[in-house]
Design a protein around this motif. Structure first.
Motif, PDB file in Angstrom:
ATOM      1  N   SER A 236      44.418 -20.265  19.207  1.00  0.00           N
ATOM      2  CA  SER A 236      44.645 -21.702  19.255  1.00  0.00           C
ATOM      3  C   SER A 236      43.836 -22.426  18.206  1.00  0.00           C
ATOM      4  CB  SER A 236      44.297 -22.264  20.640  1.00  0.00           C
ATOM      5  OG  SER A 236      44.662 -23.625  20.677  1.00  0.00           O
TER       6      SER A 236
ATOM      7  N   HIS B 116      41.798 -27.076  23.888  1.00  0.00           N
ATOM      8  CA  HIS B 116      42.617 -27.604  24.981  1.00  0.00           C
ATOM      9  C   HIS B 116      42.401 -29.107  25.128  1.00  0.00           C
ATOM     10  CE1 HIS B 116      43.439 -23.483  27.067  1.00  0.00           C
ATOM     11  NE2 HIS B 116      43.621 -23.446  25.767  1.00  0.00           N
TER      12      HIS B 116
ATOM     13  N   GLN C  21      48.340 -19.601  25.314  1.00  0.00           N
ATOM     14  CA  GLN C  21      47.350 -20.410  26.027  1.00  0.00           C
ATOM     15  C   GLN C  21      47.874 -20.835  27.400  1.00  0.00           C
ATOM     16  OE1 GLN C  21      44.235 -21.111  24.406  1.00  0.00           O
ATOM     17  NE2 GLN C  21      45.181 -19.505  23.155  1.00  0.00           N
TER      18      GLN C  21
ATOM     19  N   VAL D  65      47.121 -24.133  29.278  1.00  0.00           N
ATOM     20  CA  VAL D  65      46.412 -25.398  29.056  1.00  0.00           C
ATOM     21  C   VAL D  65      46.424 -26.212  30.352  1.00  0.00           C
ATOM     22  CG1 VAL D  65      46.296 -27.502  27.685  1.00  0.00           C
ATOM     23  CG2 VAL D  65      47.161 -25.387  26.650  1.00  0.00           C
TER      24      VAL D  65
END
Ligand SMILES: NC(=O)c1ccc[n+]([C@@H]2O[C@H](COP(=O)([O-])OP(=O)(O)OC[C@H]3O[C@@H](n4cnc5c(N)ncnc54)[C@H](OP(=O)(O)O)[C@@H]3O)[C@@H](O)[C@H]2O)c1
Length: 282
Positions: A27, A31, A274, A276
């Motif tokens: 990423s 987040h 991910q 999130v």
């Protein structure tokens, strides 16, 4: 007998390269940056995004929001009248003409989903993203007492149909320049909790599926797979799960849209694998 597994055919993915496999979960955004994304106007211009469960709750607001940011939205859901209402709302603010795709994910067959892929290809010619949002709560009861038919129903709608639809639509998604698939999880998908039964297990399976798709495709395609955990949000599902809760204490779907837009927009290119959480506890 060969012990090799079938690999996805890299020739069929855009941006094929010969790079060795790297960590699949990746990423370039934190987040927090995803949660607090400030979306530029028209950041979804030119994209076609399918939203499941688009007639109500978070899915309805996500569909409207994607349309406001310039996307052509394909509204998939089981209650046509609700989809019509969302369709009219999009038209009323001058969004790009949406399409309604009535489908009950409980009974939908793979052949019907493949037909849908053909229809989108013929009528629209592209698909850049899917928000897999449709879901049901099922029973809140110990596994020992969980009705097995109810268990299958939850797993079909929340997990199996999500897998089937993703696979059926992959031919279009692989042709997208920067395709994004967003699954919907839950806190009990990340940490299973007593009495949440099939719902928790279906969400755990969804998180696992996103991880496996990421591992299998990350070095041969730009297509990205991620999960959103919206956190407690003011919808019918939440009210059923927590009947004693004051709904006014909860965020609305509108309050949490930044993360939904970020993961569909090109700002999140490179964000892969991910989960999130949009409302982390701390
Ligand atoms: N709200 C929360 O606090 C919360 C927290 C964590 C995760 N989530 C997740 O977020 C997602 C959206 O939840 P929500 O709170 O917005 O729920 P919701 O208000 O109950 O809306 C669910 C949507 O899914 C659709 N749907 C249900 N079964 C379907 C089927 N068989 N075929 C097609 N569509 C179907 C519903 O269609 P109809 O309107 O036609 O019934 C509705 O549009 C779900 O995946 C949920 O698990 C929600």
């Amino acid at each position: 007998m060969s012990d090799s597994i079938n690999q996805p055919d890299s020739q069929h993915y855009k941006n094929n390269n010969d790079q060795p496999a790297v960590q699949s979960a990746n990423s370039p955004l934190t987040h927090e940056q995803i949660r607090e994304f400030v979306a530029p106007d028209n950041c979804l211009d030119g994209k076609t995004i399918l939203v499941t469960g688009a007639g109500d709750g978070i899915g309805r607001v996500a569909a409207l929001t994607y349309a406001r940011y310039g996307a052509t939205v394909l509204l998939l859901g089981r209650t046509s009248s609700k989809l019509e209402y969302v369709y009219d709302e999009i038209e009323s603010f001058g969004g790009k003409q949406p399409a309604m795709l009535p489908m009950n994910l409980e009974g939908a067959t793979y052949a019907e989903m493949q037909q849908l892929e053909g229809l989108i290809d013929k009528e629209i010619g592209q698909l850049d993203g899917i928000l897999h949002n449709a879901g049901i709560l099922g029973q809140l009861t110990p596994l020992e007492m969980y009705d097995v038919d109810a268990f299958s129903q939850v797993m079909k709608i929340n997990f199996t149909a999500t897998f089937m639809l993703t696979q059926a639509l992959l031919p279009l998604l692989k042709d997208a320049k920067n395709g994004s698939i967003v699954f919907t999880s839950s806190s009990v998908g990340t940490h299973p909790r007593a009495f949440w039964g099939a719902y928790a297990l279906s969400k755990q399976a969804v998180e696992g599926m996103s991880d496996i798709f990421t591992q299998e495709t990350h070095n041969i395609t730009n297509l990205r797979f991620n999960c959103i955990n919206p956190g407690g949000t003011r919808t019918n599902m939440r009210a059923h799960a927590y009947p004693g809760e004051n709904p006014m204490s909860l965020k609305t779907p509108e309050d949490i849209m930044a993360g939904y837009v970020c993961l569909m927009s090109d700002a999140s290119i490179g964000v892969r694998g991910q989960v999130v959480a949009l409302q982390p506890k701390d």
